[in-house]
Motif scaffolding. Structure first.
Motif, mmCIF file in Angstrom:
data_model
loop_
_atom_site.group_PDB
_atom_site.id
_atom_site.type_symbol
_atom_site.label_atom_id
_atom_site.label_comp_id
_atom_site.label_asym_id
_atom_site.label_seq_id
_atom_site.Cartn_x
_atom_site.Cartn_y
_atom_site.Cartn_z
ATOM 1 N N VAL A 1 0.836 -1.209 0.000
ATOM 2 C CA VAL A 1 0.000 0.000 0.000
ATOM 3 C C VAL A 1 0.870 1.257 0.000
ATOM 4 C CG1 VAL A 1 -1.625 1.341 1.401
ATOM 5 C CG2 VAL A 1 -2.039 -1.076 1.002
ATOM 6 N N GLY B 1 2.188 1.816 -3.375
ATOM 7 C CA GLY B 1 1.139 2.368 -4.224
ATOM 8 C C GLY B 1 0.916 3.844 -3.976
ATOM 9 N N ILE B 2 0.968 4.257 -2.713
ATOM 10 C CA ILE B 2 0.810 5.673 -2.381
ATOM 11 C C ILE B 2 1.968 6.479 -2.956
ATOM 12 C CG2 ILE B 2 0.812 7.318 -0.463
ATOM 13 C CD1 ILE B 2 -0.806 5.221 1.125
ATOM 14 N N LEU C 1 1.430 7.147 -6.648
ATOM 15 C CA LEU C 1 0.348 8.032 -7.093
ATOM 16 C C LEU C 1 0.883 9.269 -7.809
ATOM 17 C CD1 LEU C 1 -2.260 7.772 -4.209
ATOM 18 C CD2 LEU C 1 -2.459 6.915 -6.528
ATOM 19 N N GLY D 1 -0.343 3.344 -9.434
ATOM 20 C CA GLY D 1 -0.536 3.589 -8.004
ATOM 21 C C GLY D 1 -1.792 2.974 -7.436
ATOM 22 N N TRP D 2 -2.953 3.262 -8.035
ATOM 23 C CA TRP D 2 -4.207 2.739 -7.481
ATOM 24 C C TRP D 2 -4.261 1.224 -7.589
ATOM 25 C CZ3 TRP D 2 -6.797 5.250 -4.157
ATOM 26 C CH2 TRP D 2 -6.859 6.630 -4.189
ATOM 27 N N LEU D 3 -3.746 0.685 -8.658
ATOM 28 C CA LEU D 3 -3.745 -0.771 -8.822
ATOM 29 C C LEU D 3 -2.916 -1.431 -7.716
ATOM 30 C CD1 LEU D 3 -4.692 -3.053 -10.698
ATOM 31 C CD2 LEU D 3 -2.526 -2.821 -11.898
ATOM 32 N N ILE E 1 -2.265 -0.116 -4.744
ATOM 33 C CA ILE E 1 -2.973 0.069 -3.472
ATOM 34 C C ILE E 1 -4.059 -0.992 -3.318
ATOM 35 C CG2 ILE E 1 -4.561 1.596 -2.240
ATOM 36 C CD1 ILE E 1 -2.901 3.952 -3.304
ATOM 37 N N PHE E 2 -4.833 -1.241 -4.391
ATOM 38 C CA PHE E 2 -5.866 -2.277 -4.307
ATOM 39 C C PHE E 2 -5.241 -3.667 -4.153
ATOM 40 C CE2 PHE E 2 -8.609 0.883 -6.670
ATOM 41 C CZ PHE E 2 -9.298 1.253 -5.524
ATOM 42 N N THR F 1 -15.600 -1.730 -2.478
ATOM 43 C CA THR F 1 -14.916 -1.168 -3.645
ATOM 44 C C THR F 1 -15.323 -1.904 -4.912
ATOM 45 O OG1 THR F 1 -13.047 -0.602 -2.231
ATOM 46 C CG2 THR F 1 -12.656 -0.608 -4.598
ATOM 47 N N VAL G 1 -17.151 -0.159 -8.106
ATOM 48 C CA VAL G 1 -16.531 -0.206 -9.442
ATOM 49 C C VAL G 1 -17.480 -0.862 -10.440
ATOM 50 C CG1 VAL G 1 -14.668 -1.301 -10.760
ATOM 51 C CG2 VAL G 1 -14.160 -0.098 -8.642
#
Length: 151
Positions: free
Chosen positions: A61, A64-65, A68, A74-76, A78-79, A99, A103
């Protein structure tokens, strides 16, 4: 009038039977740990397993942050970290289900013909505005190449 006497039991059961999470079988997985049974049977081993899953998920995570503002998915990522946490923690499983549901709803809304038509029209208008602004800039200032062609 209470819920037992109004005859809505069949309607409530029918609306909660099909989750909108996109699972293959139409069923949601059980909440809880997905650690192997021999790890769940020993408390200290299970606790250290949870700590390891938390640390790995936290690292993903955080990566991923960091991605960004930088180039990268980044979002991928984080998920992906949330999915790692969801293998062990109920709160992460609930966040991931929420989530997925949002989506899926957004994807269904985006495929609506009226919404697609509106998005195409807005994109076309935006591109025309950008083309006009670029044309005005080139007409007013000309094109200056970053290298010297005359030599």
């Amino acid at each position: 009038m209470n819920a037992e006497s109004d005859g809505r039991d069949g309607v409530v059961a029918a609306t909660t039977a099909a989750p909108a999470t996109g699972d293959v079988n139409g069923e949601e997985r059980e909440l809880g740990s997905r650690a192997p049974q021999y790890i769940q049977a020993r408390r200290t081993l299970h606790l250290s397993w949870q700590v390891g899953v938390f640390v790995v998920g936290l690292a993903v995570v955080i990566a991923g942050i960091i991605m960004l503002p930088l180039p990268g998915p980044g979002w991928l990522v984080i998920f992906g970290g949330m999915a790692i946490w969801a293998t062990e923690f109920v709160w992460a499983q609930l966040v991931l289900r929420w989530t997925k549901r949002k989506v899926t709803e957004a994807a269904q809304r985006a495929l609506d013909p009226k919404v697609r038509r509106r998005n195409i029209i807005l994109t076309t208008i935006g591109l025309v505005i950008v083309a006009v602004l670029v044309g005005i800039y080139v007409w007013k200032f000309g094109i200056v190449m970053p290298w010297k062609i005359d030599e």
